[in-house]
Enzyme design. Structure first.
Site, mmCIF file in Angstrom:
data_model
loop_
_atom_site.group_PDB
_atom_site.id
_atom_site.type_symbol
_atom_site.label_atom_id
_atom_site.label_comp_id
_atom_site.label_asym_id
_atom_site.label_seq_id
_atom_site.Cartn_x
_atom_site.Cartn_y
_atom_site.Cartn_z
ATOM 1 C CE1 TYR A 173 -4.896 11.516 -11.349
ATOM 2 C CE2 TYR A 173 -5.412 13.287 -12.885
ATOM 3 C CZ TYR A 173 -4.831 12.059 -12.616
ATOM 4 O OH TYR A 173 -4.179 11.382 -13.619
ATOM 5 C CG ASN B 218 1.314 3.598 -13.497
ATOM 6 O OD1 ASN B 218 0.831 4.391 -14.298
ATOM 7 N ND2 ASN B 218 0.648 2.522 -13.099
ATOM 8 C CE LYS C 208 -1.308 11.484 -11.464
ATOM 9 N NZ LYS C 208 -0.339 10.385 -11.398
ATOM 10 C CG ASP D 272 -1.839 1.199 1.273
ATOM 11 O OD1 ASP D 272 -1.763 2.058 0.370
ATOM 12 O OD2 ASP D 272 -2.641 1.282 2.224
#
Length: 254
Positions: free
Chosen positions: A158, A92, A162, A64
């Site tokens: 998100y 990734n 990023k 995890d």
């Protein structure tokens, strides 16, 4: 000679989707691949089996990555499996929930940031330690997103994670270039997956109308970009964000 012959790579989140495409492309180009997963153990085993069918070596490692200690453990295990070597890391693993900012809690925010960003920090730090000890250099590639610079609605956590991943790569490239360690990002556009067209038909249709190359991306497209960045062909490329989006971000927004 294949581009990644003799390399040992760890690909996080490799049980499916983009991670699967990256792992298989690495294997095709000669790398031994540690296939990380969190819960998708059977799909990860399938990827490892496909790697072996290609004549390569693979191992499945479960962790995890929202837990910093787990990040460091999985890197250590990948390096131990590689006889002390780890020449490439592809960060990734990520989550992409859809949630409006107005109802988002700090817990919601941390779940995304810990998975998408803190894991990148911890895995990279651990991998760089291995690479420096061996003195061979190496490559680290983070999977970012075109949403790092072109945000989408209901993706505030998100998009922020990023964007931070892109800057983390640039900062790390600056600090570790003298050790022969290159750090870059790949920013995908919309990548096709099973059921996407049925789940989001209007979005897929809009994308296909707008994208200059006329199609959705494939996981293999991102795998190809990652192979390039891990290979000798990119020996003078670091701190770079390689956008792989079919040209969508080249379109005018007015």
């Amino acid at each position: 000679m294949r581009l990644l012959e003799g390399q040992v790579a760890l690909v996080t989140g490799a049980g499916g989707g983009i991670g699967r495409g990256i792992a298989l492309r690495f294997a095709e180009q000669g790398a031994a691949v540690a296939v990380h997963c969190r819960t998708s153990v059977e799909p990860a085993r399938e990827v490892a089996s496909l790697v072996e069918d290609l004549g390569g070596r693979a191992v499945v490692l479960q962790a995890d990555l929202a837990d910093e200690d787990e990040c460091r453990r999985v890197v250590r295990e990948a390096a131990a499996w590689g006889a002390g070597r780890l020449t490439a890391l592809v960060n990734n693993a990520a989550v992409q929930p859809v949630q409006e900012l107005a109802g988002m809690t700090a817990t919601d925010w941390r779940t995304v940031v810990d998975t998408n960003l803190t894991s990148v920090f911890a895995c990279t730090q651990a991998a760089v330690e291995v690479m420096r000890e061996r003195g061979e250099g190496g490559s680290v590639t983070h999977i970012a997103s075109i949403e790092a610079s072109a945000p989408a609605p209901a993706h505030a956590h998100y998009c922020a994670s990023k964007a931070a991943v892109v800057m983390h790569a640039r900062s790390t490239a600056l600090e570790y270039g003298s050790h022969g360690i290159r750090v870059n990002t790949v920013s995908p556009g919309l990548i096709d997956r099973e059921g996407l067209a049925q789940a989001w038909p209007e979005g897929v249709e809009r994308w296909q109308r707008a994208v200059p190359l006329g199609r959705l991306g494939r996981a293999e497209d991102i795998g190809d970009a990652c192979v390039f960045l891990a290979s000798p062909l990119a020996s003078w490329v670091t701190g770079h964000d390689l956008v792989v989006d079919g040209g969508i971000t080249a379109r005018p927004t007015w």
